[in-house]
Write a protein that holds these residues in place. Sequence first.
Motif, short mmCIF file in Angstrom:
data_model
loop_
_atom_site.label_atom_id
_atom_site.label_comp_id
_atom_site.label_asym_id
_atom_site.label_seq_id
_atom_site.Cartn_x
_atom_site.Cartn_y
_atom_site.Cartn_z
N LYS A 135 0.82 -1.17 -0.03
CA LYS A 135 -0.07 0.15 -0.11
C LYS A 135 0.90 1.37 0.00
O LYS A 135 0.33 2.30 0.15
N TYR A 136 1.93 1.12 -0.25
CA TYR A 136 2.91 2.34 -0.39
C TYR A 136 3.23 2.50 -1.72
O TYR A 136 3.51 1.83 -2.51
N VAL A 137 3.55 3.90 -2.05
CA VAL A 137 3.94 4.31 -3.48
C VAL A 137 4.80 5.51 -3.34
O VAL A 137 4.74 6.28 -2.36
N PHE A 138 6.07 5.33 -3.96
CA PHE A 138 7.22 6.51 -3.90
C PHE A 138 7.31 6.77 -5.40
O PHE A 138 7.59 6.17 -6.05
N LEU A 139 7.71 8.30 -5.38
CA LEU A 139 8.26 8.61 -6.58
C LEU A 139 9.33 9.63 -6.39
O LEU A 139 9.08 10.38 -5.39
N SER A 140 10.51 9.38 -6.89
CA SER A 140 11.54 10.24 -6.89
C SER A 140 11.99 10.87 -8.24
O SER A 140 12.30 9.98 -9.16
N ILE A 141 12.19 12.18 -8.37
CA ILE A 141 12.42 12.76 -9.66
C ILE A 141 13.76 13.23 -9.19
O ILE A 141 13.84 14.65 -8.72
N SER A 142 14.96 12.82 -9.76
CA SER A 142 16.25 13.53 -9.17
C SER A 142 17.14 13.14 -10.39
O SER A 142 17.19 12.29 -11.17
N ASP A 143 18.35 13.55 -10.12
CA ASP A 143 19.64 13.22 -10.71
C ASP A 143 20.27 11.90 -10.40
O ASP A 143 21.14 11.35 -10.84
N ASP A 144 20.08 11.51 -9.19
CA ASP A 144 20.59 10.43 -8.85
C ASP A 144 19.45 8.95 -8.62
O ASP A 144 19.06 8.89 -7.26
N ASP A 145 19.05 8.38 -9.67
CA ASP A 145 18.11 7.45 -9.37
C ASP A 145 18.61 6.15 -8.78
O ASP A 145 17.65 5.55 -8.21
N ALA A 146 19.60 6.01 -8.80
CA ALA A 146 20.48 4.84 -8.07
C ALA A 146 20.14 5.09 -6.60
O ALA A 146 19.95 4.04 -5.91
N LYS A 147 20.55 6.12 -6.03
CA LYS A 147 20.53 6.50 -4.65
C LYS A 147 18.90 6.36 -4.28
O LYS A 147 18.82 5.77 -3.19
N ALA A 148 18.04 6.93 -5.15
CA ALA A 148 16.91 6.96 -4.87
C ALA A 148 16.10 5.48 -4.70
O ALA A 148 15.43 5.19 -3.60
N LYS A 149 16.71 4.57 -5.72
CA LYS A 149 16.08 3.15 -5.67
C LYS A 149 16.63 2.55 -4.28
O LYS A 149 15.84 1.80 -3.66
#
Lengths: 166, 340
Positions: A148-162
């Motif tokens: 039931k969790y949803v996350f969105l990250s838009i940045s230059d560092d998608d690896a870190k976000a993952k």
Amino acid sequence: MSKKIISMIMCAVMAMSAAALTGCGDDSSAAESTAKSVSAEKSVDISTVADKLFNDIEYKDQLVELSEDKIEGVTGISKDKFKSAKVYRGSGATAEEIDCFEAVDEDSAKDIYSSLSDYVEKQKTRYADYAPAEMDKLNNAVLVQSGKYVFLSISDDDAKAKEIIE
Amino acid sequence: MMNLSCSLKTGAGFFCFICEKILAMDKVLCYNNLGVFCYTNNMPEISNDKAAVRSMDNYNNEPNIQQIRKKRVRTQQSIVSLFSIACLLFSCVWGVHAAGSSTKFFAPSEPDSSSAAEADTKNKNVKKTSNSSQQDEPVSEEQADSTAEHDENDDLSDALFIGDSRTVGLQNTCPYPKAVFLCNIGMHIDTALTSLDFTLSNGNAGTLIDAVSEGNYKRIFINLGLNDIGWPDTQIFIDYYTDLIKALQESQPDAEIYAEAILPVTAARELEGDVINNTNIARFNEAIEEVCRSTGAVYLDCSEAIADANGYLPEEASTDGIHLLADYCDKWLQYIIDNT
């Protein structure tokens, strides 16, 4: 008689010492234990995840946290779909943003995921002409639904976000 | 040797005196580096080491060794109890001190906790930027609380904001959730009326006017034009802008329509040499003024709220020279509230 008195005094001293030591403990220890229990229940503190995305990733823009009563208006995601949410948006200069939702149930999480997915696609269309340099961020946007969790990250560092999200 | 003997005598005597007076002990066992000796209330004062050893010998000759052991145990218990009392006192003092310190965090009761929390949230959550040393400064409390001396009753619940990415930034920092924003990145004046870029209440995509029709507004603010200032001719811009205002007047006949002047950019942004510069902005602002004269809309120039003495957007106001950061959005919004 005196032995009893001494024993009672010693017990009182030990009890007070234990209470004093507990009281003086750092709040983080309490938070840590909470986190552990939450982890045991397989739940996620979205606020912690959002703040980690905010603090551990470097952004070009200045992101600000949306107040709870604005999240529905800005994201277009209905309040009755989520239990809690934390969203960071920028000045409009970049596509950078953070969206973390705890949906009321898994079906609502799927709806939120779908809305955010559509939103990212629209942003791609808008930024393609307006600021093509932002397209890398949008093409590598990290959008994850887990239960039931949803996350969105838009940045230059998608690896870190993952790494943070997963 | 004489000095050692004296100090032993004095130290042992003092300890025994304390035990005797405070704990009302009959006998106290004392230890030193010469061996064990015993001191009792009835015992003569120890004068030297030999006397101490002699006393011990005499004591060992007494038949009731059990009684001596009991006394020794009682002494040990007394020492432990003294230590416990000291710990107890320390704990009490510590507890009182800790309680006094922790109340500091709760003591100041805020009269308006929601606004204080809001100001606090603003300060906490302002993210440092990577490409400007000036932007590394967090928003000050004074800046964050810029509404303090202004019209606090205006919650913008009757207001609609239409605009491009600058208005998107304003929406993100606007502390009034009842204000409605219809804005998009890269919004142009020529497609404002035709683009299906808005999600309607039924979930379908619709035009700007479709979305406007779903609400009832008293004030409509338009902030468009920055994405169009590269056009060589302002007349086309005037035509599109006029069409937009007329459509809004038709949709919301009771609303006052404010056409905002395009806000300036920073001097550094102007030096990049493209069409985005304050000269072009001034030229298109004249066009907006002309539209206002012909349509009855109100021309609203908010530049004075955010520009420096030379008419530029200050460098610290933006990461890219165009889009306003949170504290400057606050100034912009406050100017709107104070002047409409």
